[in-house]
Design a protein around this motif. Structure first.
Motif, PDB file in Angstrom:
ATOM      1  N   THR A   3       0.913  -1.180  -0.002  1.00  0.00           N
ATOM      2  CA  THR A   3      -0.109   0.044   0.028  1.00  0.00           C
ATOM      3  C   THR A   3       0.859   1.065   0.102  1.00  0.00           C
ATOM      4  O   THR A   3       1.909   1.451   0.723  1.00  0.00           O
ATOM      5  CB  THR A   3      -0.906   0.063   1.068  1.00  0.00           C
ATOM      6  OG1 THR A   3      -1.725  -1.297   1.369  1.00  0.00           O
ATOM      7  CG2 THR A   3      -1.874   1.235   1.347  1.00  0.00           C
ATOM      8  N   VAL A   4       0.388   2.318  -0.878  1.00  0.00           N
ATOM      9  CA  VAL A   4       1.123   3.642  -0.846  1.00  0.00           C
ATOM     10  C   VAL A   4      -0.051   4.677  -0.261  1.00  0.00           C
ATOM     11  O   VAL A   4      -1.138   4.468  -0.922  1.00  0.00           O
ATOM     12  CB  VAL A   4       1.435   4.143  -2.197  1.00  0.00           C
ATOM     13  CG1 VAL A   4       2.000   5.562  -1.903  1.00  0.00           C
ATOM     14  CG2 VAL A   4       2.467   3.078  -2.538  1.00  0.00           C
ATOM     15  N   CYS A  13       3.487  13.130  -9.638  1.00  0.00           N
ATOM     16  CA  CYS A  13       3.279  13.266 -11.169  1.00  0.00           C
ATOM     17  C   CYS A  13       3.100  11.909 -11.665  1.00  0.00           C
ATOM     18  O   CYS A  13       3.279  10.914 -11.048  1.00  0.00           O
ATOM     19  CB  CYS A  13       4.824  14.053 -11.657  1.00  0.00           C
ATOM     20  SG  CYS A  13       6.250  12.719 -11.235  1.00  0.00           S
ATOM     21  N   HIS A  14       2.795  11.824 -13.040  1.00  0.00           N
ATOM     22  CA  HIS A  14       2.632  10.573 -13.472  1.00  0.00           C
ATOM     23  C   HIS A  14       3.697   9.700 -13.685  1.00  0.00           C
ATOM     24  O   HIS A  14       3.472   8.505 -13.499  1.00  0.00           O
ATOM     25  CB  HIS A  14       2.265  10.968 -15.147  1.00  0.00           C
ATOM     26  CG  HIS A  14       1.970   9.809 -15.980  1.00  0.00           C
ATOM     27  ND1 HIS A  14       0.643   9.047 -15.792  1.00  0.00           N
ATOM     28  CD2 HIS A  14       2.640   9.025 -16.870  1.00  0.00           C
ATOM     29  CE1 HIS A  14       0.686   7.928 -16.516  1.00  0.00           C
ATOM     30  NE2 HIS A  14       1.726   7.860 -17.213  1.00  0.00           N
ATOM     31  N   HIS A  19       5.457   4.222 -10.657  1.00  0.00           N
ATOM     32  CA  HIS A  19       6.446   3.451  -9.570  1.00  0.00           C
ATOM     33  C   HIS A  19       5.405   2.437  -8.474  1.00  0.00           C
ATOM     34  O   HIS A  19       5.592   1.628  -8.059  1.00  0.00           O
ATOM     35  CB  HIS A  19       7.306   4.203  -8.495  1.00  0.00           C
ATOM     36  CG  HIS A  19       8.369   4.883  -9.210  1.00  0.00           C
ATOM     37  ND1 HIS A  19       9.516   4.305  -9.449  1.00  0.00           N
ATOM     38  CD2 HIS A  19       8.728   6.144  -9.761  1.00  0.00           C
ATOM     39  CE1 HIS A  19      10.333   4.992 -10.136  1.00  0.00           C
ATOM     40  NE2 HIS A  19       9.731   6.277 -10.241  1.00  0.00           N
ATOM     41  N   PHE A  20       4.030   2.941  -8.661  1.00  0.00           N
ATOM     42  CA  PHE A  20       2.986   2.317  -7.677  1.00  0.00           C
ATOM     43  C   PHE A  20       2.215   1.073  -8.470  1.00  0.00           C
ATOM     44  O   PHE A  20       1.151   0.686  -7.852  1.00  0.00           O
ATOM     45  CB  PHE A  20       2.053   3.187  -7.233  1.00  0.00           C
ATOM     46  CG  PHE A  20       2.834   4.524  -6.391  1.00  0.00           C
ATOM     47  CD1 PHE A  20       3.947   4.261  -5.841  1.00  0.00           C
ATOM     48  CD2 PHE A  20       2.225   5.560  -6.534  1.00  0.00           C
ATOM     49  CE1 PHE A  20       4.656   5.156  -5.043  1.00  0.00           C
ATOM     50  CE2 PHE A  20       2.831   6.692  -5.744  1.00  0.00           C
ATOM     51  CZ  PHE A  20       4.297   6.547  -5.146  1.00  0.00           C
ATOM     52  N   ALA A  21       2.500   0.916  -9.745  1.00  0.00           N
ATOM     53  CA  ALA A  21       1.849  -0.361 -10.229  1.00  0.00           C
ATOM     54  C   ALA A  21       1.853  -1.486  -9.475  1.00  0.00           C
ATOM     55  O   ALA A  21       2.827  -2.106  -9.058  1.00  0.00           O
ATOM     56  CB  ALA A  21       2.362  -0.734 -11.605  1.00  0.00           C
ATOM     57  N   LEU A 106      11.107   4.074  -2.682  1.00  0.00           N
ATOM     58  CA  LEU A 106      10.621   2.940  -3.338  1.00  0.00           C
ATOM     59  C   LEU A 106      11.854   1.729  -3.688  1.00  0.00           C
ATOM     60  O   LEU A 106      11.883   0.680  -3.450  1.00  0.00           O
ATOM     61  CB  LEU A 106       9.954   3.082  -4.633  1.00  0.00           C
ATOM     62  CG  LEU A 106       8.609   3.728  -4.269  1.00  0.00           C
ATOM     63  CD1 LEU A 106       8.079   4.239  -5.814  1.00  0.00           C
ATOM     64  CD2 LEU A 106       7.840   2.736  -3.543  1.00  0.00           C
ATOM     65  N   LYS A 107      13.044   2.493  -4.030  1.00  0.00           N
ATOM     66  CA  LYS A 107      14.055   1.724  -4.273  1.00  0.00           C
ATOM     67  C   LYS A 107      14.708   0.966  -3.268  1.00  0.00           C
ATOM     68  O   LYS A 107      14.823  -0.460  -3.232  1.00  0.00           O
ATOM     69  CB  LYS A 107      15.259   2.389  -4.911  1.00  0.00           C
ATOM     70  CG  LYS A 107      16.791   1.687  -5.305  1.00  0.00           C
ATOM     71  CD  LYS A 107      17.619   2.744  -5.950  1.00  0.00           C
ATOM     72  CE  LYS A 107      18.793   2.065  -6.206  1.00  0.00           C
ATOM     73  NZ  LYS A 107      19.624   1.614  -5.200  1.00  0.00           N
TER      74      LYS A 107
END
Length: 512
Positions: A3-4, A13-14, A19-21, A106-107
């Protein structure tokens, strides 16, 4: 990553959304909404926030954009929110970052994903990972960077995002103890939220009378209750003993204490969970009620009940043997002596300092009673009873020790259910040790204890045939001597020994 959380409508931004796919993106308009979401989903069991890594992306508000009527909680910085989350939800794998730092966060979290690949991987991470977290105490003036790599940490998979380890939890507690004042988390939350509204009870059981009947008997069955019900029962007991001891705490602050305490236990543990803690506190309170004539002051009853509900806080679901061999970083700090009990005491003392500092006026009793739950010291406490009733601190230690292993004194059907959970935990410990020896922790999976326990004892024994021998081993080695000694010292507690004997006779019949 599961979850984010996008808090305060961050400008994402798009490219960032890419990154959240595959993640569940939850948009929340305020910090208050975030906290309510975390509490509510944890209480319902919908998400423990421990099995996977989650990320909070916090848009820091402009100080001058806040209305004077807004709670102060809504104006905190991203660094302050990160601190608050770690203080109030210490076992959650929940990191906090600003929008500009999302790619780095995220990395690092993806690099840590293997640490949470399975139950055994998580437990191993908690125990053996040497990630210490931030080495500087929080002052409230930091510029937050959720992804700053700690170059002094030798474990390459570690990052300063909130990946829980026992060492980082302990390090954070010790660092915070060196500062005179940090962010007033308790005040900020209790001022902004009505915590009682989060405790959802079954519609047909909303009366306190129903729960008073449950907790006022030795037939108390914690396994039949939801997390909200466990918190409600705990509230009733602690509210009463605090009132009797003339220790004031508001209802909202008491609920916040219990919610933070529950979030400090690992909900996925088979046996050593918040459910066990509540069970032990109820047993402690009942034993104190039976022995009330032996207490000179009610404050002693309050302190030992508080110690009971916090006595296993942060427990990894294993044991001291696995903490020491292979040796964990925490075991090194405690020189392999009463490792878990010392860990629980430090962690719980920090939580009390935040939520109920009055209790720490009797910190020695708190420490002594929690230490008494170390089974390696069992024979010492049994020997204390040879000379008759002990002095008050020793009596309190004996009460909590007895309550901690009181499962075998409960009615047979309740005792058997607890036996299932400890059997599952022992099996998990054996699997963890085997995985460590074979170096396959991250690939080895153990089913989380989600399956319901069968309704009748015979069905339980078909599924778990080792229980009779295991119960007899524990009764003969530990429980019988302790409860026989208590019965000899205190007429009021003879029923405990009688119950042990009755349960022992049943298990002996199953072993013939």
């Amino acid at each position: 990553m599961r979850t984010v959380f996008a808090v305060n409508k961050p400008e994402l931004c798009h490219e960032l959304f890419e990154h959240f796919a595959g993640c569940n993106v939850v948009h929340l308009s305020s910090v208050s909404e975030l906290l309510v979401y975390l509490y509510a989903h944890r209480l319902s069991g919908e998400d423990t926030f421990e099995r996977t890594l989650s990320l909070v992306v916090h848009q820091q508000p402009q100080r001058d954009s806040q209305s004077s009527s807004d709670p102060e909680l809504e104006s905190i910085t991203t660094a302050e929110l990160a601190y608050l989350v770690q203080k109030q939800f210490p076992c959650f794998s929940l990191s906090v970052t600003a929008p500009a730092e999302v790619p780095k966060a995220l990395k690092h979290l993806r690099e840590c994903a293997s640490l949470y690949a399975s139950r055994l991987a998580r437990v191993s991470t908690w125990m053996y990972n040497n990630y210490e977290g931030c080495k500087k105490p929080f002052t409230g003036h930091e510029t937050h960077n959720a992804c700053q790599q700690d170059e002094t940490t030798p474990n390459s998979s570690s990052c300063s995002a909130n990946v829980y380890t026992m060492l980082s939890h302990l390090t954070r507690v010790r660092n915070n103890s060196h500062q005179s004042a940090g962010l007033p988390c308790t005040k900020l939350i209790s001022t902004a939220l009505n915590l009682r509204d989060l405790i959802i009870l079954p519609k047909d059981k909303v009366s306190s009378d129903h729960y008073w009947k449950l907790i006022s008997t030795w037939d108390f069955c914690a396994m039949s209750l939801s997390t909200s019900e466990l918190i409600w029962c705990s509230y009733l007991i602690l509210k009463k003993v605090a009132h009797d001891a003339n220790f004031h705490i508001s209802d909202n602050d008491l609920f916040l204490f219990l919610l933070s305490l529950e979030a400090s236990y690992h909900q996925g543990n088979k046996f050593h969970s918040f459910r066990h803690a509540v069970d032990v506190m109820q047993a402690t309170w009942q034993l104190c009620c039976h022995l009330k004539s032996h207490f000179e002051k009610n404050s002693s009853i309050l302190v030992v009940c508080v110690a009971a509900i916090g006595h296993d806080v942060g427990h990894p679901g294993t044991n001291n043997a696995l903490m020491c061999d292979p040796i964990s970083p925490v075991a090194k700090l405690y020189n392999k002596a009463s490792v878990l009990e010392n860990f629980h005491t430090e962690i719980f003392s920090d939580l009390l300092q935040e939520h109920w500092p009055q209790i720490l006026q009797q910190k020695t009793i708190l420490s002594d009673t929690i230490l008494a739950t170390d089974m390696a010291l069992h024979s010492q406490y049994v020997q204390l009873m040879d000379a008759g009733p002990s002095k008050l601190p020793s009596l309190l230690s004996l009460i909590l020790k007895a309550a901690d292993i009181s499962n075998v004194t409960r009615p047979l059907h309740i005792s058997t259910n607890w036996a299932v959970l400890i059997t599952c935990e022992f099996s998990e410990c054996a699997a963890l040790l085997k995985s460590i020896q074979n170096n396959d922790i991250y690939g080895h999976k153990v089913t989380d204890c989600d399956e319901p326990i069968p309704d009748c004892i015979e069905s339980i024994l078909i599924k778990y045939p080792s229980i009779p021998k295991g119960q007899l081993l524990f009764i003969n080695a530990f429980a019988e001597s302790l409860f026989a000694g208590l019965a000899e010292c205190f007429q009021e507690l003879r029923f405990l020994h009688n119950n042990v004997q009755a349960n022992k006779k049943f298990w002996e019949g199953k072993c013939k």
